[in-house]
Each structure stands twice: as structure tokens, then as C-alpha cells.
Design an enzyme around this catalytic site. Structure first.
Site, PDB file in Angstrom:
ATOM      1  N   CYS A  39       1.240   3.220   2.465  1.00  0.00           N
ATOM      2  CA  CYS A  39       1.237   4.478   1.786  1.00  0.00           C
ATOM      3  C   CYS A  39       0.968   5.526   2.877  1.00  0.00           C
ATOM      4  CB  CYS A  39       0.228   4.327   0.592  1.00  0.00           C
ATOM      5  SG  CYS A  39       0.026   6.026  -0.100  1.00  0.00           S
ATOM      6  N   CYS A  42      -2.287   7.346   1.871  1.00  0.00           N
ATOM      7  CA  CYS A  42      -3.516   6.521   2.325  1.00  0.00           C
ATOM      8  C   CYS A  42      -3.791   6.667   3.810  1.00  0.00           C
ATOM      9  CB  CYS A  42      -3.234   4.995   1.969  1.00  0.00           C
ATOM     10  SG  CYS A  42      -2.735   4.761   0.182  1.00  0.00           S
TER      11      CYS A  42
END
Length: 442
Positions: A39, A42
Site C-alpha cells: 500500500c 501505508c
């Protein structure tokens, strides 16, 4: 090098959690980042999260900071209600609180300290009240003893502690300018004044606190606009350029501020006021290019919006525009109907393509040109294959027809053999008779 050092040192204050976390967590308060290794958001949060770990440890907070790979421990993440990445939760006993604010170090730490502490924080003295009032732009206070209203206040606090603080105080702690019609009471201090909750006029306490947790006038961005959607209010915004100090930009902003201040009693239950810097976000929301400076009123619950039918010259013009919206005479545009959804899909696709080509033309050509090229080749191949198939089928039909004709009529040799065969089948007498007839004829 400095950034790498900070990231490396911060990682030591953030614990990597595994399946044992489920059983060991209940004795402590945990602030956890549920992430996915692939991600992009993230990865962007990771250095911020390490800074959060350092700060929480340095301030001696009882909150432990950890992170969990939600893809490796999907069952645990699912149990905590993780649906996207990254998801930030504060886990306190059997309760899990979602963080929905900006992903900055200060905002995350503020959330952790607020939720980790007591639901209702007492204000024992006027000095403490003044100190807290300076730190918080919006301040909710319960005044009085035990009562059904206090039970409801505690219940609402357990739900909305993720957004704001809740305090309690005795009547003698309040500033001298405060006058309460009765006790117990729930109050909100903001915008340089205070307002008392009235169940008859304001409805449910939870809804009232949810509406009043914002200042009367805000600098609105995309996140704030999303949060305002929970209040059920219409949002009146002056869309301006903060860097532009021209008279028109300043004038529209001042008009909105004045309406928010002077007409609060008339509009605060239905409207939130503010200004937005630039029109990029508002353009994507309205699927239109707004010329700034301008004023727009948004209904975030159904994506409708209102634009003034004439130029807003004064506060009175703005008040009239708002009244037209309230009585239904102002025309609503946009919405969440089927046609608008289709239009939004097309607009989003177009915006994505344009943004990709603007940022990186070569990447845009590769991302969109390659698939289009492949599709074109496939279509050409399919069309060509169909045409050749028709030609082959036509030629096959002709060949089959010709074979059928030869089979029915026979070749010249077969016809000659058939004729000879017929002569062979004649008897000897018939042959002699035929010879006599030919001689007579001669």
C-alpha cells in the site's frame, strides 16, 4: 541521512505485532497501524508513525504504539474491523476506536491522548477552566450533579470522544458572564461565547454535539468537508485564493464570516460557514470548473449544490440566498441520481487520464496507448478472421456444388462408357435387324 536515522531510531519505539497480540493486548492501551506492505499510503505513513512512537515514548504516555501487517494476520485484522489500509485504531480494553483525522504526527498523538484518557475530565477550578478553554476552540461541559442528562452525556462521550473532549464542572467554576436557566445543563463554549443545550429546540443530545463540535466559521478542506457530512448541515463556502489579496476575494470571505457571526441564531442549525482555498477540490466535487472567487452551498448528504443566481454584493444578498435555499425557491444542481453517477464516472475517468498525461506524458502514452494498441490489433484480427472465413466458406460451397454437378451428370468418359454399355446389352437378333435396315436405307 538524517531522515534515515530518524526512521531507523523511530522503528525501535514501534512494536511489530503478530498473532500473540490478540491475547496479550488487554492489559495495555494500544495505538495500532494496520497496514499492507504493497500500500502506497501505508508507506507514506511509516515515517510519521515512527515519529509518533518516539513522541509517545518521550512524553511517558501509557499508550503503546504498534503496527501489524494486516495481510499476514488477516484474521486478527478482520476481527478488529479493518476494511482498508492503512487503518489506525486505539484499542482500550474491549473497545476499539477508529482514527479518521489527518495523518500527521500531532493529530494522531492528540487523538491517542484524548481517547486514552477518561471520557469525562473534571475541571476543579476556574484557573483550570481558563487553561483548558485556551487550548480548545470548542469545549463541551456538563454542569450539575447525577442525573439522566449526565448519563446521556457519558453515553454520547463514549461515542464521540474520537472527535472532541468532554468535561464536567460545578457552577462556581464557570466564568462570571455565564448564566444558566436551570441545572443540570450541557454547554458548548466556542466562537467567543457559549450556548446551552435545549432538548426541545436542539433535539437529541448526540446530534446536537455532533453539529456543534465545529466552530461557526472554518477554513474548509477536503477532509473537513467530509467530516461536516456527518452533521447533516448545508455548507456555505467562499471559494477564494488565499494568496490573492484583491478586494473581491477579501469581500466574499468577509461576507461569509459576518453571516456566520451575526445570523448564528437563524442559521446555525442548518448551515456551516467557511472558506476554501482554491477550486481544485470543489471542481472535482461539482464536476464543473468554478470561476473564483465565488460562493457555493453544498449538501454533502446527496451531493447537491446551489449557486447564487446573481452576484453577491452584500450580507443582505447572502442572507437572501440562504433563505431561498431554505424555502426551496433556489434551484438545486447535481445530486446522486443515476445520470449524475454516470456523469461522475466519465468525469473521474477523464480527470485521471488528463492528470496522468500532465504529470508524465510518456507514462500516459504507455499506460493508455499500449492497451488501446492491443485492443485494436485484437479487433483487426477478429474482423480479418471473419472475412477470410467467409471467403473460404464461399469457395468451399462452389467446390462442393461443382462436385455435385459432376456426380449427377458424369464425365464424358463415363457417358461414353454408359453408351457403349447400352449397345452391348442389345441381343444378336436385334443387331442383325438393325444391319438389314441400314442396308435397305443405303
Amino acid at each position: 541521512a538524517v531522515v534515515a536515522h530518524v526512521v531507523a531510531s523511530g522503528a525501535g519505539f514501534v512494536e511489530d505485532l503478530d498473532e500473540s497480540f490478540k491475547e496479550n493486548r488487554k492489559d495495555d492501551i494500544w495505538l495500532v497501524d494496520f497496514y499492507a506492505p504493497w500500500c502506497g499510503h501505508c508507506k507514506k505513513l511509516e515515517p510519521v508513525w515512527n515519529e509518533v512512537g518516539i513522541e509517545m515514548r518521550n512524553m511517558g504516555s501509557p499508550v503503546k504504539v504498534g503496527k501489524m501487517d494486516a495481510t499476514s494476520f488477516s484474521s486478527i485484522a478482520s476481527e478488529f474491523g479493518v476494511r482498508g489500509y492503512p487503518t489506525i485504531k486505539l484499542l482500550k480494553g474491549d473497545l476499539a476506536y477508529n482514527y479518521r483525522g489527518p495523518r500527521t504526527k500531532d493529530d494522531i498523538i492528540e487523538f491517542a491522548n484524548r481517547v486514552a484518557g477518561p471520557l469525562i475530565r473534571p475541571l476543579p477550578s476556574q484557573h483550570m477552566f481558563e487553561h483548558v478553554q485556551k487550548r480548545h476552540r470548542v469545549l463541551f461541559v456538563y454542569v450539575g450533579g447525577e442525573s439522566p442528562l449526565k448519563e446521556k452525556y457519558i453515553e454520547v462521550a463514549s461515542e464521540l470522544i474520537v472527535y472532541t473532549y468532554f468535561f464536567s464542572a460545578s457552577e462556581d467554576v464557570l466564568p462570571e458572564y455565564v448564566t444558566l436557566p436551570e441545572l443540570p445543563a450541557v454547554m458548548v463554549f466556542k466562537d467567543g461565547t457559549y450556548f446551552v443545550y435545549d432538548e426541545y429546540e436542539d433535539g437529541d443530545l448526540s446530534s446536537w454535539i455532533n453539529r456543534e463540535r465545529f466552530q461557526g466559521y472554518l477554513h474548509v478542506d477536503g477532509f473537513t468537508l467530509y467530516e461536516l457530512g456527518d452533521t447533516g448541515k448545508l455548507v456555505a463556502i467562499a471559494v477564494i485564493d488565499d494568496k490573492n489579496s484583491s478586494v473581491e476575494h477579501t469581500r466574499l470571505k468577509s461576507i461569509i464570516q459576518k453571516v456566520a457571526r451575526d445570523y448564528r441564531d437563524h442559521f446555525h442549525r442548518d448551515f456551516q460557514f467557511g472558506h476554501m482555498d482554491g477550486n481544485d477540490y470543489i471542481n472535482s466535487l461539482l464536476m464543473d470548473d468554478l470561476t473564483i472567487p465565488t460562493i457555493v452551498v453544498l449538501n454533502t448528504s446527496n451531493q447537491q449544490y446551489f449557486l447564487p443566481d446573481r452576484h453577491i454584493e452584500s450580507t443582505e444578498d447572502m442572507v437572501q440566498f440562504i433563505n431561498n435555499i431554505l424555502d426551496g425557491t433556489a434551484e438545486a444542481q447535481g445530486g446522486d441520481g443515476l445520470l449524475q453517477r454516470i456523469k461522475r464516472i466519465i468525469y473521474d475517468a477523464k480527470s485521471t487520464i488528463v492528470s496522468v498525461f500532465k504529470s508524465s506524458p510518456l507514462l500516459g502514452c504507455f499506460l493508455f496507448g499500449l492497451p488501446l494498441g492491443v485492443i485494436s490489433i485484437m479487433c483487426y484480427g477478429i474482423c480479418t478472421a471473419d472475412t477470410e472465413g467467409e471467403v473460404f466458406e464461399h469457395e468451399g460451397a462452389k467446390k462442393e456444388s461443382g462436385d455435385r454437378e459432376l456426380t449427377d451428370e458424369g464425365s464424358e468418359e463415363e457417358q461414353e462408357e454408359e453408351k457403349n454399355g447400352k449397345y452391348t446389352e442389345l441381343s444378336d437378333g436385334e443387331l442383325k435387324q438393325k444391319d438389314i435396315m441400314e442396308k435397305k436405307k443405303d
